[in-house]
Design an enzyme around this catalytic site. Structure first.
Site, mmCIF file in Angstrom:
data_model
loop_
_atom_site.group_PDB
_atom_site.id
_atom_site.type_symbol
_atom_site.label_atom_id
_atom_site.label_comp_id
_atom_site.label_asym_id
_atom_site.label_seq_id
_atom_site.Cartn_x
_atom_site.Cartn_y
_atom_site.Cartn_z
ATOM 1 N N LYS A 1 -21.745 -9.079 2.305
ATOM 2 C CA LYS A 1 -20.542 -9.801 1.883
ATOM 3 C C LYS A 1 -19.297 -9.065 2.375
ATOM 4 C CE LYS A 1 -17.833 -9.548 -1.674
ATOM 5 N NZ LYS A 1 -16.558 -9.848 -0.992
ATOM 6 N N GLU B 1 -4.785 7.147 -4.222
ATOM 7 C CA GLU B 1 -4.822 6.606 -2.870
ATOM 8 C C GLU B 1 -3.693 5.573 -2.724
ATOM 9 O OE1 GLU B 1 -8.512 4.520 -2.165
ATOM 10 O OE2 GLU B 1 -8.661 5.336 -0.155
ATOM 11 N N CYS C 1 -9.561 5.227 4.939
ATOM 12 C CA CYS C 1 -10.051 6.138 3.898
ATOM 13 C C CYS C 1 -9.970 7.600 4.337
ATOM 14 C CB CYS C 1 -11.473 5.769 3.499
ATOM 15 S SG CYS C 1 -12.561 5.693 4.917
ATOM 16 N N GLU D 1 -19.602 4.356 -0.480
ATOM 17 C CA GLU D 1 -18.579 4.965 0.387
ATOM 18 C C GLU D 1 -17.241 4.527 -0.189
ATOM 19 O OE1 GLU D 1 -19.211 6.877 2.931
ATOM 20 O OE2 GLU D 1 -21.347 6.483 3.239
HETATM 21 P P1 NAD Z 1 -12.158 -3.142 -2.717
HETATM 22 O O1 NAD Z 1 -12.905 -2.196 -3.577
HETATM 23 O O2 NAD Z 1 -11.089 -3.946 -3.318
HETATM 24 O O3 NAD Z 1 -13.160 -4.191 -2.038
HETATM 25 C C1 NAD Z 1 -14.268 -3.741 -1.274
HETATM 26 C C2 NAD Z 1 -15.377 -4.781 -1.375
HETATM 27 O O4 NAD Z 1 -15.903 -4.725 -2.717
HETATM 28 C C3 NAD Z 1 -14.906 -6.205 -1.146
HETATM 29 O O5 NAD Z 1 -15.873 -6.914 -0.413
HETATM 30 C C4 NAD Z 1 -14.784 -6.749 -2.559
HETATM 31 O O6 NAD Z 1 -14.941 -8.156 -2.625
HETATM 32 C C5 NAD Z 1 -15.930 -6.030 -3.255
HETATM 33 N N1 NAD Z 1 -15.803 -5.934 -4.714
HETATM 34 C C6 NAD Z 1 -14.678 -5.752 -5.441
HETATM 35 N N2 NAD Z 1 -14.974 -5.738 -6.757
HETATM 36 C C7 NAD Z 1 -16.322 -5.901 -6.855
HETATM 37 C C8 NAD Z 1 -17.226 -5.993 -7.966
HETATM 38 N N3 NAD Z 1 -16.793 -5.918 -9.228
HETATM 39 N N4 NAD Z 1 -18.536 -6.155 -7.707
HETATM 40 C C9 NAD Z 1 -18.982 -6.239 -6.434
HETATM 41 N N5 NAD Z 1 -18.167 -6.189 -5.343
HETATM 42 C C10 NAD Z 1 -16.851 -6.012 -5.565
HETATM 43 O O7 NAD Z 1 -11.650 -2.267 -1.490
HETATM 44 P P2 NAD Z 1 -10.677 -2.773 -0.346
HETATM 45 O O8 NAD Z 1 -9.328 -2.867 -0.969
HETATM 46 O O9 NAD Z 1 -11.268 -3.920 0.356
HETATM 47 O O10 NAD Z 1 -10.731 -1.524 0.666
HETATM 48 C C11 NAD Z 1 -9.998 -0.382 0.483
HETATM 49 C C12 NAD Z 1 -10.818 0.701 -0.207
HETATM 50 O O11 NAD Z 1 -11.995 0.975 0.542
HETATM 51 C C13 NAD Z 1 -10.067 2.016 -0.264
HETATM 52 O O12 NAD Z 1 -10.284 2.606 -1.515
HETATM 53 C C14 NAD Z 1 -10.717 2.829 0.849
HETATM 54 O O13 NAD Z 1 -10.589 4.216 0.721
HETATM 55 C C15 NAD Z 1 -12.110 2.376 0.764
HETATM 56 N N6 NAD Z 1 -12.815 2.650 2.019
HETATM 57 C C16 NAD Z 1 -13.717 3.682 2.048
HETATM 58 C C17 NAD Z 1 -14.386 3.986 3.235
HETATM 59 C C18 NAD Z 1 -15.393 5.099 3.295
HETATM 60 O O14 NAD Z 1 -16.030 5.244 4.324
HETATM 61 N N7 NAD Z 1 -15.586 5.886 2.250
HETATM 62 C C19 NAD Z 1 -14.126 3.238 4.378
HETATM 63 C C20 NAD Z 1 -13.197 2.201 4.317
HETATM 64 C C21 NAD Z 1 -12.552 1.912 3.117
#
Ligand code: NAD
Length: 426
Positions: free
Chosen positions: A122, A328, A230, A196
């Site tokens: 997803k 962040e 990130c 991650e």
């Molecule tokens: P987000 O957590 O808002 O969303 C990420 C994904 O999780 C989306 O597909 C979202 O629909 C899903 N999601 C959200 N709530 C959920 C739930 N309750 N149950 C299941 N799925 C759920 O993150 P974002 O805003 O899309 O991305 C930014 C974040 O991602 C930042 O915190 C960044 O640091 C992190 N990130 C980490 C890495 C890494 O390698 N560690 C890489 C890229 C981004």
């Protein structure tokens, strides 16, 4: 069904399929980059690099899967021969974020398929286009049912993946809050979880560092993808004796960053942030930083006019413990704090909840090694920042999650071991 047939292919056969996927990505590089830039607002140079990184994920895994073997085979009890077999998990669920939509999807798909699994993925509801297009572009290369893309909101579709009894592991790249939510749901079905999550990379600059090189590196590593990264170098801790010199060098570099929409030209380095909601979130962070005493040495607010453009910003006079040094921000914002001893620098770097990556800058090799050994982070760079080869494991510690993507460790994470013992006595 698709997974069982896929699992039966020998590594060479699966490898050929992954190479064919990589070739298709290369053929469609321009199309996918344009789509990614339009969906996220990122500059074309960043979007093109995203496609190249995605290609490399498939190329690496196509090779790596052929090099897998078991670590132990032998008699560990008399007349009993043991061998460790590596097996796929079955169906793996994956949930990806909006900052590098195709890269994040490609790294999960390549590793999960390389290990012999099928995948239900997803993408972020904010940026689903390149993941959907990718699935369409490779549909004739993969057996039906092996790669499944589903779209929707995290707390609905993502939560359904986390809860599904037929999914063996759920892998999330996203914020710490989403990772926590998924891990909670996954507990009910005792599902494996791979997380991650967020990062807040400290950049420790000792007094003996090459300050010009630090400034050159940070002018990219702090602002690449509008800081929505990130691993972004977002929190400088600099020795007080060289702080003014570093801030002057940073301000010079930041003034040269070219800002514009993706279509505005190949020289554009910084685009808008991804959405209005995120634009407001970053500006709120800036307001809170000013309320806590910080000051912008350069940038500091939104650009006037349409679009979600935020000036590349360097915040100084940042008090220790301020929210902008702990949370962040995920925008083009770099904070600068000073320290007076090595111990203080390490302690303050480690004082935040997140531990994804960090960098250390010094001309003294043993000082760099000592700092790297003490930092709580999944990756530590010495005299560089943000360089992430496919051969190396990527992932965090503490609230940045657990599990490793890419590298041979990624293949292990999406596999399970079976101990097979045979009695060989007579
Ligand atoms: P987000 O957590 O808002 O969303 C990420 C994904 O999780 C989306 O597909 C979202 O629909 C899903 N999601 C959200 N709530 C959920 C739930 N309750 N149950 C299941 N799925 C759920 O993150 P974002 O805003 O899309 O991305 C930014 C974040 O991602 C930042 O915190 C960044 O640091 C992190 N990130 C980490 C890495 C890494 O390698 N560690 C890489 C890229 C981004």
């Amino acid at each position: 069904m698709a997974q069982r047939a896929w699992q039966k292919l020998v590594p060479r056969q699966r490898s050929h399929v992954l190479h064919a996927v990589a070739d298709r990505l290369v053929e469609q590089r321009q199309l996918l980059a344009r789509l990614e830039a339009a969906d996220t607002g990122k500059p074309m140079s960043v979007a093109l690099n995203d496609i190249d990184v995605s290609v490399d994920a498939f190329r690496f895994m196509a090779g790596a899967l052929r090099a897998t073997s078991s670590v132990a085979a032998g008699e560990y009890e008399a007349d009993h021969f043991s061998v460790i077999v590596r097996e796929p998990l079955g169906v793996v669920g994956a949930i990806t974020p909006w900052n590098f939509p195709l890269v994040m999807a490609a790294q999960k798909i390549a590793t999960i398929l390389a290990a012999g699994n099928s995948i239900v993925l997803k993408p972020s509801e904010i940026t689903p286009l390149t993941t959907i297009k990718f699935a369409e572009l490779v549909a004739d290369l993969l057996p039906p049912g092996l790669l499944n893309v589903v779209t929707g909101l995290g707390n609905v579709v993502g939560a359904a993946i986390a809860a599904h009894p037929d999914i063996a592991l759920v892998s999330v790249t996203g914020s710490t809050a989403s990772g926590r939510a998924v891990a909670r749901i996954a507990a009910d079905s005792v599902k494996r979880v791979h997380l991650e999550l967020g990062g807040k990379a400290p950049v420790i600059v000792f007094a003996d560092a090459d300050i010009e090189r630090v400034a050159d590196t940070l002018s990219v590593a702090s602002f690449y993808n509008s800081g929505q990264d990130c691993s972004a170098a977002c929190r400088v801790l600099v020795h007080e004796s060289v702080a003014d010199q570093l801030v002057r060098a940073l301000v010079d570099r930041v003034n040269d960053i070219s800002v514009g929409e993706p279509g505005a030209g190949e020289d554009i380095q910084l685009g808008p942030v991804v959405s209005e909601a995120h634009f407001r979130r970053v500006l709120d962070h800036l307001d809170r930083a000013y309320a806590e005493g910080a000051r912008a040495a350069v940038g500091g607010s939104a650009y006037p006019g349409a679009g979600f453009f935020i000036q590349p910003t360097v915040l100084v006079d940042v008090p220790a413990g301020a929210a902008c040094t702990r949370e962040e921000i995920f925008g083009p914002v770099l904070t600068v704090e000073t320290f007076s001893s090595d111990e203080e620098a390490i302690e303050r770097a480690n004082s935040v909840e997140l531990g994804l990556s960090a960098s250390v800058w010094t001309r003294d090799g043993s000082r760099g090694d000592a700092a790297a050994a003490q930092l709580d982070a999944g990756t530590v760079w010495v005299n560089c920042h943000g360089v992430i080869p496919s051969e190396m494991p990527w992932g965090g510690v503490k609230s940045s999650g657990y599990g490793r993507d890419m590298s041979m460790y990624g293949l292990d994470d999406y596999s399970r071991t079976k101990h097979l013992m045979r009695y060989v006595g007579r």
